[in-house]
Design an enzyme around this catalytic site. Structure first.
Site, PDB file in Angstrom:
ATOM      1  N   ASP A 210      11.526   2.862  -0.480  1.00  0.00           N
ATOM      2  CA  ASP A 210      11.187   1.435  -0.482  1.00  0.00           C
ATOM      3  C   ASP A 210       9.718   1.300  -0.873  1.00  0.00           C
ATOM      4  O   ASP A 210       8.817   1.665  -0.120  1.00  0.00           O
ATOM      5  CB  ASP A 210      11.437   0.828   0.898  1.00  0.00           C
TER       6      ASP A 210
ATOM      7  N   TYR B 107      16.073  10.413  14.748  1.00  0.00           N
ATOM      8  CA  TYR B 107      14.642  10.449  15.034  1.00  0.00           C
ATOM      9  C   TYR B 107      14.434  10.910  16.477  1.00  0.00           C
ATOM     10  O   TYR B 107      15.274  10.663  17.342  1.00  0.00           O
ATOM     11  CB  TYR B 107      14.073   9.041  14.883  1.00  0.00           C
TER      12      TYR B 107
ATOM     13  N   ASP C 240      13.678 -10.898   5.408  1.00  0.00           N
ATOM     14  CA  ASP C 240      13.064  -9.576   5.475  1.00  0.00           C
ATOM     15  C   ASP C 240      11.553  -9.779   5.520  1.00  0.00           C
ATOM     16  O   ASP C 240      10.933 -10.132   4.515  1.00  0.00           O
ATOM     17  CB  ASP C 240      13.467  -8.756   4.248  1.00  0.00           C
TER      18      ASP C 240
ATOM     19  N   ALA D 289      12.306  -1.550  11.412  1.00  0.00           N
ATOM     20  CA  ALA D 289      13.520  -2.325  11.151  1.00  0.00           C
ATOM     21  C   ALA D 289      13.889  -2.302   9.680  1.00  0.00           C
ATOM     22  O   ALA D 289      15.072  -2.265   9.324  1.00  0.00           O
ATOM     23  CB  ALA D 289      13.313  -3.761  11.628  1.00  0.00           C
ATOM     24  N   ASP D 290      12.880  -2.326   8.796  1.00  0.00           N
ATOM     25  CA  ASP D 290      13.162  -2.322   7.363  1.00  0.00           C
ATOM     26  C   ASP D 290      13.860  -1.034   6.936  1.00  0.00           C
ATOM     27  O   ASP D 290      14.780  -1.054   6.106  1.00  0.00           O
ATOM     28  CB  ASP D 290      11.876  -2.523   6.566  1.00  0.00           C
TER      29      ASP D 290
ATOM     30  N   ASN E 255       4.912  -9.829   2.052  1.00  0.00           N
ATOM     31  CA  ASN E 255       5.791 -10.950   1.728  1.00  0.00           C
ATOM     32  C   ASN E 255       6.939 -11.062   2.720  1.00  0.00           C
ATOM     33  O   ASN E 255       7.345 -10.065   3.336  1.00  0.00           O
ATOM     34  CB  ASN E 255       6.398 -10.771   0.329  1.00  0.00           C
ATOM     35  N   ILE E 256       7.444 -12.282   2.845  1.00  0.00           N
ATOM     36  CA  ILE E 256       8.723 -12.538   3.514  1.00  0.00           C
ATOM     37  C   ILE E 256       9.735 -12.842   2.415  1.00  0.00           C
ATOM     38  O   ILE E 256       9.541 -13.778   1.632  1.00  0.00           O
ATOM     39  CB  ILE E 256       8.639 -13.738   4.470  1.00  0.00           C
TER      40      ILE E 256
END
Length: 259
Positions: free
Chosen positions: A129, A100, A6, A108-109, A11-12
């Protein structure tokens, strides 16, 4: 085993799944200047330290909101894991209906979170999130993804305050015991944390009202992301803190699309 990535602005987050079980989770800072080899060394070192054999990885899926980093990560996976990674994007089978105006605009998240939430919770949903940005997503019980809201994340807000106000120091984002701060630091913490909680509650109340006006039951409110625990523990409006929602969504999407 499946490796999921992700890729966020800060961060990854990487996870290794064996079927439905998350075995390992790691975080790397997101650096667009890193090469595929640099990322390869860091990821393989994480595997080595955690005693996970990279050769046991049979599939990889990536969700990214940082386009400039995608080539390096995809090349890294192909070079060091000998696998062509699956990348979440247009054409990915999700099992939800994105309402949408332009579905390609949905990050994508947000799609990954929506997929996981719809799969795990049988309810109308509000998904929050708490990342670099704070995103709010509204979903009907039947899987219709309606849209939502996007706000600056709490850390961005705190950083902007200290950058634009010369005499205000950087602070640790922890909740003070009182809204009435007795020092500059505690006053800033009170303003940032309690002020942010107030904005979160206002948006939740508004989204709940709009969803219920559509005929939905009262939605379940989920929180994920780096600051989910801090905010979620401070308000009765968040029902569930699910720290692994995004990683679970990537695993689910991998299974839906691996054919």
């Amino acid at each position: 085993m499946v490796l999921v990535l992700d890729v966020g602005n800060t961060n990854i987050v990487l996870g290794v799944y064996s079927e439905e079980t998350l075995l390992k989770e790691w975080r790397l800072s997101t650096e667009i200047t890193r090469t595929a080899d640099e990322y390869g060394i860091k990821v393989l070192n994480l595997f080595k330290f955690s005693e996970v054999d990279p050769k046991e990885i049979t599939g990889v899926i990536i969700s990214s909101v940082v386009p400039n980093i995608n080539y390096s990560l995809e090349r890294m996976i192909e070079k060091y894991f000998k696998i062509k990674p699956m990348v979440v994007g247009p054409g990915t089978k999700t099992g939800i209906n994105i309402k949408y105006k332009n579905p390609k605009e949905v990050g994508a998240d947000r799609i990954v979170n929506a997929v996981a939430a719809h799969e795990k919770y049988d309810s109308p949903l509000i998904i929050i999130d708490f990342g670099t940005a704070t995103t709010y997503c509204a979903m009907k019980r039947n899987g219709d993804y309606l849209g939502g809201a996007i706000a600056p994340g709490i850390k961005i807000s705190a950083d902007a305050l200290t950058q634009r106000a010369a005499k205000l120091p950087k602070i640790e984002l922890t909740k003070p015991n009182s809204i009435i701060g007795k020092s500059t630091e505690s006053a800033m913490q009170a303003g940032m944390i309690y002020g942010y909680i107030g904005s979160v509650e206002y948006i939740i109340k508004g989204m709940k009202k709009e969803l219920m006006e559509m005929g939905e039951d009262e939605p379940l409110v989920l929180a994920t992301g780096g600051f989910a625990k801090l905010i979620g523990s401070s308000t009765k409006y968040i029902d569930v803190v699910d720290p692994y929602l995004t990683l679970d969504g990537l695993r689910i999407l991998f299974l839906k699309n691996k054919e």
